[in-house]
Design a protein around this motif. Structure first.
Motif, short mmCIF file in Angstrom:
data_model
loop_
_atom_site.label_atom_id
_atom_site.label_comp_id
_atom_site.label_asym_id
_atom_site.label_seq_id
_atom_site.Cartn_x
_atom_site.Cartn_y
_atom_site.Cartn_z
N ILE A 118 1.82 4.34 19.24
CA ILE A 118 1.75 4.44 17.78
C ILE A 118 0.30 4.25 17.34
O ILE A 118 -0.36 3.30 17.74
CB ILE A 118 2.64 3.37 17.10
N ASN A 119 -0.18 5.15 16.51
CA ASN A 119 -1.51 5.06 15.92
C ASN A 119 -1.33 4.73 14.44
O ASN A 119 -1.03 5.62 13.63
CB ASN A 119 -2.25 6.39 16.12
N ALA A 120 -1.49 3.48 14.09
CA ALA A 120 -1.16 3.00 12.74
C ALA A 120 -1.89 3.73 11.63
O ALA A 120 -1.33 3.96 10.55
CB ALA A 120 -1.43 1.50 12.64
N VAL A 121 -3.13 4.13 11.86
CA VAL A 121 -3.91 4.75 10.78
C VAL A 121 -3.44 6.16 10.44
O VAL A 121 -3.90 6.74 9.47
CB VAL A 121 -5.43 4.73 11.08
N GLU A 122 -2.49 6.68 11.18
CA GLU A 122 -1.91 7.99 10.83
C GLU A 122 -0.76 7.89 9.85
O GLU A 122 -0.27 8.90 9.36
CB GLU A 122 -1.42 8.70 12.10
N PHE A 123 -0.30 6.69 9.55
CA PHE A 123 0.85 6.52 8.69
C PHE A 123 0.46 6.50 7.21
O PHE A 123 -0.58 5.94 6.83
CB PHE A 123 1.60 5.23 9.04
N THR A 124 1.29 7.11 6.40
CA THR A 124 1.08 7.14 4.95
C THR A 124 2.22 6.36 4.28
O THR A 124 3.22 6.05 4.93
CB THR A 124 1.10 8.59 4.42
N PRO A 125 2.11 6.06 2.99
CA PRO A 125 3.22 5.36 2.32
C PRO A 125 4.56 6.08 2.46
O PRO A 125 5.59 5.44 2.62
CB PRO A 125 2.76 5.33 0.86
N ARG A 126 4.55 7.40 2.43
CA ARG A 126 5.81 8.14 2.59
C ARG A 126 6.47 7.91 3.95
O ARG A 126 7.68 8.00 4.08
CB ARG A 126 5.58 9.64 2.39
N ASP A 127 5.66 7.63 4.95
CA ASP A 127 6.20 7.38 6.29
C ASP A 127 6.94 6.04 6.35
O ASP A 127 7.75 5.85 7.24
CB ASP A 127 5.10 7.37 7.33
N LEU A 128 6.64 5.15 5.45
CA LEU A 128 7.21 3.79 5.50
C LEU A 128 8.51 3.65 4.74
O LEU A 128 9.19 2.64 4.88
CB LEU A 128 6.21 2.77 4.95
N TYR A 129 8.85 4.62 3.93
CA TYR A 129 10.06 4.50 3.11
C TYR A 129 11.20 5.32 3.65
O TYR A 129 11.08 6.30 4.24
CB TYR A 129 9.78 4.92 1.66
#
Length: 129
Positions: A118-129
């Protein structure tokens, strides 16, 4: 930990030719930041040049010098923009995470993604919901 201004722009640029709206030419970005650099060097460094330096494996180059180095490495500006930010890239003021990538980095550190790459800096707010 400071906010992720260094990679803020690069969180949504993930292709060489499809990340920008059709009315904006991706080749306009570097000249724009060269202009910003001439007015406010600190602003250009914090938002653009440090991140491009990471992508070219260089340090402290100006926009013009980055253009020369990109040419030497046979890379285009759009290719540089599309290089994915990596966990662990250290900037002068520390790691660079925006809110969503910080949360994912915490989950990753806590073992939630055990066994996954997992590369955390690729995640956006939409990915978390």
């Amino acid at each position: 930990m400071p906010y992720g201004f260094h990679n803020f722009m690069f969180g949504w640029i993930d292709t060489e030719d499809k990340s920008f709206p059709p009315t904006i030419d991706i080749n306009f970005v570097a000249p724009l930041f060269a202009l910003v650099e001439s007015i406010s060097p600190v602003s250009a460094v914090g938002v653009f040049t440090e991140a491009i330096n990471k992508r070219l494996n260089t340090t402290n180059l100006t926009v013009a010098e980055l253009g020369v180095e990109a040419y030497k490495q046979n890379k285009t500006w759009p290719e540089l923009y599309a290089i994915v930010e990596q966990d662990g890239w250290w900037y002068p003021d520390g790691y660079s995470y925006v809110c969503s990538s910080f949360v994912v980095a915490m989950w990753k550190a806590g073992g939630l993604f055990e066994g996954l790459d997992i590369n955390a800096v690729e995640f956006t707010p939409r990915d978390l919901y």
